[in-house]
Scaffold this active site. Structure first.
Site, PDB file in Angstrom:
ATOM      1  N   LYS A 140      -6.863   0.712   8.572  1.00  0.00           N
ATOM      2  CA  LYS A 140      -7.125   1.915   7.780  1.00  0.00           C
ATOM      3  C   LYS A 140      -8.171   2.805   8.471  1.00  0.00           C
ATOM      4  O   LYS A 140      -7.981   4.013   8.611  1.00  0.00           O
ATOM      5  CB  LYS A 140      -7.586   1.532   6.374  1.00  0.00           C
ATOM      6  CG  LYS A 140      -7.630   2.699   5.413  1.00  0.00           C
ATOM      7  CD  LYS A 140      -7.953   2.264   4.015  1.00  0.00           C
ATOM      8  CE  LYS A 140      -9.423   1.960   3.881  1.00  0.00           C
ATOM      9  NZ  LYS A 140      -9.854   1.653   2.535  1.00  0.00           N
ATOM     10  N   ASP A 158      -5.375   4.278   1.487  1.00  0.00           N
ATOM     11  CA  ASP A 158      -6.463   3.746   0.665  1.00  0.00           C
ATOM     12  C   ASP A 158      -5.912   3.508  -0.741  1.00  0.00           C
ATOM     13  O   ASP A 158      -4.703   3.634  -0.982  1.00  0.00           O
ATOM     14  CB  ASP A 158      -7.661   4.711   0.669  1.00  0.00           C
ATOM     15  CG  ASP A 158      -7.377   5.972  -0.146  1.00  0.00           C
ATOM     16  OD1 ASP A 158      -6.200   6.231  -0.480  1.00  0.00           O
ATOM     17  OD2 ASP A 158      -8.330   6.697  -0.452  1.00  0.00           O
TER      18      ASP A 158
END
Ligand code: SF4
Length: 234
Positions: A140, A158
């Protein structure tokens, strides 16, 4: 041990899964949530690829506001990998004690800064594998750095983007990676880079976790969420 279900209890109501959004509607959905935000910006404060990498690393399980407060003084004292290594773990910890997981984050920030100095001349590498090999940097974080610092069409999933991908039918998937793959495949190339920030802002302010505000959502016409909410009455 799994708790057996209570036979006297009424059957639990299942929430209907949204239908997948037709490909033709994906562009309209993304364009609609981009209204008023032609050049979306991350809400994290940073000045270059290095400070972006540090800010995103610190933002795990912390709000952008709390990270910005901590980095305001951290980046004043240590805006480069060399300065961060000089500051040391205890010095970094003094700046970031107000955010979650600060002990491990202080160690990671100094260790990754040392690696940038040793292997990359103090620069942030434009390379996914090299980024993901840094301490405290996962897929991420690498996606955010590749997208924001280098302009790559990546999608960092997210909690907001995972929820929107599933709730709206935009890119349903059981894991963040499945949603990421779906979004990268379905969002038109010319919108993909900015879609990351548009989706985060949409999830933060309109398509909220507990109760989406569908009555004021600009993408309501294309969303496949079946339990759309109505404006609260006074
Ligand atoms: S209509 Fe509701 S559920 Fe769909 S994207 Fe908008 S806020 Fe989210």
């Amino acid at each position: 041990m799994k708790t057996p279900s209570n036979p006297a209890a009424p059957p639990r109501k299942k929430t209907a899964k949204p239908r997948a959004m037709p490909a033709v509607d994906v562009r309209s959905f993304i364009v609609a949530i981009s209204e008023g935000k032609p050049e979306p910006r991350s809400e994290l404060a940073f000045t270059d690829a290095y400070t972006l990498l540090i800010a995103v690393t610190l933002s795990a399980q912390a709000t952008d506001i709390s990270v910005n407060k901590a980095t305001e003084t951290l980046f004043r004292d240590a805006p480069t990998p060399a300065a961060m290594v000089n500051l040391g773990v205890d010095g970094v910890a003094e700046h970031i004690k107000t955010i979650g997981l600060w002990r491990g984050k202080a160690r990671n920030v100094v260790a990754l800064s040392q690696i940038l100095l040793d292997r990359y001349g103090g620069e942030v590498p434009h390379d996914r594998a090299a980024l993901e090999a840094l301490p405290g940097v996962g897929r991420k974080t690498a996606n955010v750095v590749l997208n924001v610092a280098f302009g790559d069409p990546t999608m960092a999933v997210d909690t907001h983007i995972f929820r929107i991908g599933n709730r709206t039918g935009l890119a349903p998937g059981a894991t963040p990676r499945a949603v990421e793959n779906g979004l990268v495949k379905r969002i038109p190339a010319d919108l993909l880079r900015d879609a990351h920030n548009w989706l985060i802002l949409h999830g933060r302010y309109i398509c909220k976790a507990r109760k989406p505000e569908c009555w004021r959502c600009p993408a309501v016409a294309w969303c496949r969420y079946q339990a759309k909410t109505e404006a609260p009455t006074a």
